[in-house]
Design a protein around this motif. Sequence first.
Motif, PDB file in Angstrom:
ATOM      1  N   GLY A 220      53.956  49.058  44.323  1.00 59.00           N
ATOM      2  CA  GLY A 220      52.822  48.292  43.824  1.00 59.00           C
ATOM      3  C   GLY A 220      52.222  48.907  42.578  1.00 59.00           C
ATOM      4  N   ASP A 221      50.946  48.649  42.360  1.00 61.31           N
ATOM      5  CA  ASP A 221      50.291  49.111  41.135  1.00 61.31           C
ATOM      6  C   ASP A 221      49.823  50.559  41.212  1.00 61.31           C
ATOM      7  N   GLY A 228      47.267  50.676  38.316  1.00 61.50           N
ATOM      8  CA  GLY A 228      46.418  51.158  39.394  1.00 61.50           C
ATOM      9  C   GLY A 228      45.411  52.200  38.974  1.00 61.50           C
ATOM     10  N   LEU A 229      45.636  52.825  37.811  1.00 62.21           N
ATOM     11  CA  LEU A 229      44.738  53.886  37.338  1.00 62.21           C
ATOM     12  C   LEU A 229      44.871  54.046  35.838  1.00 62.21           C
ATOM     13  N   PHE A 230      43.745  54.281  35.169  1.00 57.95           N
ATOM     14  CA  PHE A 230      43.789  54.649  33.762  1.00 57.95           C
ATOM     15  C   PHE A 230      42.547  55.438  33.406  1.00 57.95           C
ATOM     16  N   VAL A 231      42.744  56.488  32.610  1.00 61.08           N
ATOM     17  CA  VAL A 231      41.650  57.352  32.170  1.00 61.08           C
ATOM     18  C   VAL A 231      41.699  57.494  30.658  1.00 61.08           C
ATOM     19  N   ASP A 232      40.579  57.261  29.999  1.00 53.38           N
ATOM     20  CA  ASP A 232      40.412  57.554  28.582  1.00 53.38           C
ATOM     21  C   ASP A 232      39.126  58.352  28.472  1.00 53.38           C
ATOM     22  N   VAL A 251      47.849  44.521  33.809  1.00 56.13           N
ATOM     23  CA  VAL A 251      47.627  45.937  33.486  1.00 56.13           C
ATOM     24  C   VAL A 251      46.137  46.235  33.683  1.00 56.13           C
ATOM     25  N   GLY A 252      45.680  45.986  34.910  1.00 57.44           N
ATOM     26  CA  GLY A 252      44.270  45.860  35.206  1.00 57.44           C
ATOM     27  C   GLY A 252      43.384  47.031  34.835  1.00 57.44           C
ATOM     28  N   VAL A 274      38.788  40.997  37.162  1.00 54.74           N
ATOM     29  CA  VAL A 274      39.094  40.094  38.273  1.00 54.74           C
ATOM     30  C   VAL A 274      39.261  38.663  37.771  1.00 54.74           C
ATOM     31  N   LYS A 275      38.402  38.245  36.851  1.00 53.89           N
ATOM     32  CA  LYS A 275      38.476  36.882  36.344  1.00 53.89           C
ATOM     33  C   LYS A 275      39.786  36.628  35.597  1.00 53.89           C
ATOM     34  N   ARG A 276      40.307  37.653  34.910  1.00 56.98           N
ATOM     35  CA  ARG A 276      41.606  37.499  34.241  1.00 56.98           C
ATOM     36  C   ARG A 276      42.701  37.222  35.274  1.00 56.98           C
ATOM     37  N   ILE A 277      42.626  37.941  36.397  1.00 59.88           N
ATOM     38  CA  ILE A 277      43.618  37.740  37.459  1.00 59.88           C
ATOM     39  C   ILE A 277      43.488  36.345  38.067  1.00 59.88           C
ATOM     40  N   MET A 278      42.263  35.940  38.329  1.00 59.11           N
ATOM     41  CA  MET A 278      42.062  34.633  38.966  1.00 59.11           C
ATOM     42  C   MET A 278      42.423  33.485  38.039  1.00 59.11           C
ATOM     43  N   ALA A 279      42.343  33.710  36.737  1.00 58.73           N
ATOM     44  CA  ALA A 279      42.746  32.674  35.791  1.00 58.73           C
ATOM     45  C   ALA A 279      44.240  32.380  35.901  1.00 58.73           C
ATOM     46  N   LYS A 280      44.996  33.378  36.341  1.00 54.87           N
ATOM     47  CA  LYS A 280      46.437  33.198  36.535  1.00 54.87           C
ATOM     48  C   LYS A 280      46.773  32.757  37.953  1.00 54.87           C
ATOM     49  N   ASN A 281      45.755  32.676  38.804  1.00 53.04           N
ATOM     50  CA  ASN A 281      45.961  32.302  40.201  1.00 53.04           C
ATOM     51  C   ASN A 281      44.920  31.258  40.610  1.00 53.04           C
TER      52      ASN A 281
END
Length: 328
Positions: A220-221, A228-232, A251-252, A274-281
């Motif tokens: 999974g992610d 699943g994780l990103f740090v800047d 690439v959430g 979340v809204k980006r994901i739901m736009a595709k679903n």
Amino acid sequence: MKRRKFLKNSSLTAAGALSAPLMANYQKNGISNPENEIDLPVKPIAVCTWNFKNATAKAWEVLEKGGNSLDAVEQGVMVEEADVKNETVGKGGRPDRDGNVTLDACIMDKDGNCGSVVYLQNIVHPVSVARKVMEETPHIILAGRGAEQFAYEQGFKKEDLFTESTRKQYEEWKKTSKYETIINIENHDTIGMLAMDENGDISGACTTSGMAYKVGGRVGDSPIIGAGLFVDNEVGAATATGVGEEVIRTVGSFLIVELMRQGKSPQEACEEGVKRIMAKNKDRKDFQIGFLALNKKGETGGYCVHPGFTYSQYTEKGQENVNVESFY
């Protein structure tokens, strides 16, 4: 979140001096020319997905003693990896449909260094193996047997990850072999942890056993940097939980950090993610996603598809479990 505020004393300024304690506070936080009102970052701070109180307590123990954020997130999630009652992470995690307990994890530090393991078997602490990948190899991701062999070479011990409980559940599942994703924690889950230390440096870690009874080889992610994780360290960090396939598609976690770079708060960024994901679903309601974010000010935010997702937070004010708003 309330942020500590240090106010400039106008009468002392007119006299050309600030009080010694006040100036010490400014200098400690790298402020040479304080304005009338200064918002200082809330630090240190540790947050993680879901109400894993023991995990944030361990991370805070590291931070409170002046430890760095990388050690804090590693030691924090290791608590859950070792907890056999948590059947979604580490030892005691539920197996895939072939009866193999396979673990995924990643870790990322303040400098953008990162390490990851996927489909790792027989090792209780995949997050620590991921850190070894980051620190001891020129690579970022090791998978399957290669990751397992590397772990043994680094001194990790082989251990059966099944427990009596998960073995019985697996035998019962085989009677029907039905696969379904349950909305919240029952079928799958992740602990993603973010921390900022007293120096203002941010690190993150993410670890999971993935979906219960998944197809053998599924990843999974959680161990995917940017998903699943990103740090800047200039901006902040984000992590995710839920159905990883949907997080990977956008690439959430990277998206959320970039939204914070553009000026959005952690809360606003998580909502947009979340809204980006739901736009595709569109009109799909059979899965859960939860995002958690932390910025350099020590501000946090979270958002999810369905009610039920929470995150644990620990600062000098103490520990709390935060309920987040949802899309539905």
